[in-house]
Scaffold this motif. Structure first.
Motif, PDB file in Angstrom:
ATOM      1  N   PHE A   1       0.813  -1.220   0.000  1.00 55.88           N
ATOM      2  CA  PHE A   1       0.000   0.000   0.000  1.00 55.88           C
ATOM      3  C   PHE A   1       0.843   1.266   0.000  1.00 55.88           C
ATOM      4  N   ASP A   2       0.478   2.182  -0.882  1.00 55.95           N
ATOM      5  CA  ASP A   2       0.935   3.562  -0.766  1.00 55.95           C
ATOM      6  C   ASP A   2       0.268   4.140   0.498  1.00 55.95           C
ATOM      7  N   ILE A   3       0.797   5.216   1.030  1.00 52.50           N
ATOM      8  CA  ILE A   3       0.209   5.774   2.259  1.00 52.50           C
ATOM      9  C   ILE A   3      -0.720   6.956   1.957  1.00 52.50           C
ATOM     10  N   ASP A   4      -0.136   8.060   1.446  1.00 52.33           N
ATOM     11  CA  ASP A   4      -0.907   9.305   1.339  1.00 52.33           C
ATOM     12  C   ASP A   4      -1.962   9.230   0.237  1.00 52.33           C
ATOM     13  N   ASP A   5      -3.185   9.540   0.612  1.00 49.07           N
ATOM     14  CA  ASP A   5      -4.347   9.482  -0.270  1.00 49.07           C
ATOM     15  C   ASP A   5      -4.663   8.067  -0.737  1.00 49.07           C
ATOM     16  N   THR A   6      -4.093   7.080  -0.057  1.00 49.95           N
ATOM     17  CA  THR A   6      -4.455   5.683  -0.316  1.00 49.95           C
ATOM     18  C   THR A   6      -4.909   5.040   1.000  1.00 49.95           C
ATOM     19  N   LEU A   7      -4.004   4.995   1.983  1.00 45.60           N
ATOM     20  CA  LEU A   7      -4.398   4.482   3.302  1.00 45.60           C
ATOM     21  C   LEU A   7      -5.051   5.566   4.143  1.00 45.60           C
TER      22      LEU A   7
ATOM     23  N   VAL B   1      -1.469  -1.139  -4.337  1.00 50.23           N
ATOM     24  CA  VAL B   1      -2.552  -0.149  -4.326  1.00 50.23           C
ATOM     25  C   VAL B   1      -1.944   1.244  -4.166  1.00 50.23           C
ATOM     26  N   ASP B   2      -2.263   2.156  -5.101  1.00 52.42           N
ATOM     27  CA  ASP B   2      -1.667   3.503  -5.091  1.00 52.42           C
ATOM     28  C   ASP B   2      -2.650   4.453  -5.778  1.00 52.42           C
ATOM     29  N   ASP B   3      -2.611   5.727  -5.380  1.00 55.10           N
ATOM     30  CA  ASP B   3      -3.532   6.702  -5.980  1.00 55.10           C
ATOM     31  C   ASP B   3      -2.896   7.478  -7.130  1.00 55.10           C
ATOM     32  N   ASP B   4      -1.590   7.378  -7.289  1.00 56.97           N
ATOM     33  CA  ASP B   4      -0.889   8.241  -8.241  1.00 56.97           C
ATOM     34  C   ASP B   4      -0.762   7.563  -9.616  1.00 56.97           C
TER      35      ASP B   4
HETATM   36 MG   LIG Z   1      -0.321   8.643  -2.675  1.00 61.48          MG
END
Ligand SMILES: [Mg+2]
Length: 213
Positions: free
Chosen positions: A25-31, A187-190
């Motif tokens: 997992f990515d952290i920022d805006d994902t977790l 899993v990532d938002d970018d």
């Molecule tokens: Mg992110």
């Protein structure tokens, strides 16, 4: 736009059967989402020398960020106290955490992969912050499912991560993880990170774009 229910079902089914599965997992805006003012970026006015503070959102929209990199100072990202606080006080992104729950319940292990620095502090903060819902519906700490040694903050200045950009650094780590696990789920938002991961074309790497609200 996909409906939320379809998105979650599509993300976990078919949930690949795995003897050594890992969810990354990515952290920022994902977790989680950090409070807008928890970490600031400092911008120096080249004429007056005066410093102003920007939130991460303001920085993302600042037109000078591309052509005048030397006007900006990112010292908060190396401030261990602020980094810890930014995670602990973050808002959990439940829709993505549901995906994490499903994989953990299926026996996968967890690690994080972030473009942040301060790797050791981020590890501690996430361990204190993260909870998952077990099959009995109880919220629990991840315990042994949280894989310390597989978790990486690729801009930690005390460690060596190779790659010209964050997306490349992340994809290098994914390559390594895919060698030692039969299934890796990222899993990532970018968009850039997702594109690089896809370009690896690894048969045992499943890529899930984080749900954005
Ligand atoms: Mg992110």
């Amino acid at each position: 736009m996909k409906k939320l229910k379809e998105y979650i079902i599509e993300s976990i089914k078919p949930l690949p059967k795995s003897v050594s599965g890992l969810i990354v997992f990515d952290i920022d805006d994902t977790l989680l989402r950090v409070k807008p003012d928890s970490i600031k970026i400092y911008k120096k006015d080249p004429n007056t020398g005066k410093e102003i503070t920007l939130t991460t959102d303001e920085f993302a929209r600042d037109a000078d960020a591309v052509n005048h990199k030397d006007w900006f100072d990112y010292r908060d990202f190396n401030n261990e106290g602020l980094v810890y606080k930014s995670i602990i006080e973050g808002t959990p992104l439940i829709k993505n955490l549901k995906i994490m729950d499903a994989y953990l319940q299926a026996g996968y292990n967890f690690c994080f992969l972030t473009a942040r620095g301060c790797e050791d502090i981020v590890k501690q903060a996430l361990k204190d912050f993260l909870r998952y819902k077990d099959t009995d519906g109880q919220l629990k700490a991840l315990g042994k499912k949280f894989k310390d040694t597989l978790s990486h903050a690729v801009n930690d200045i005390t460690k060596e991560y190779h790659g010209e950009t964050d997306a490349i650094k992340k994809s290098n780590i994914l390559k390594k993880l895919c060698k030692t696990h039969d299934t890796v789920v990222f899993v990532d938002d970018d968009t850039k990170n997702l594109q690089w991961a896809r370009s690896l074309k690894l048969p045992n790497l499943k890529i899930i774009p984080a749900w954005k609200d």
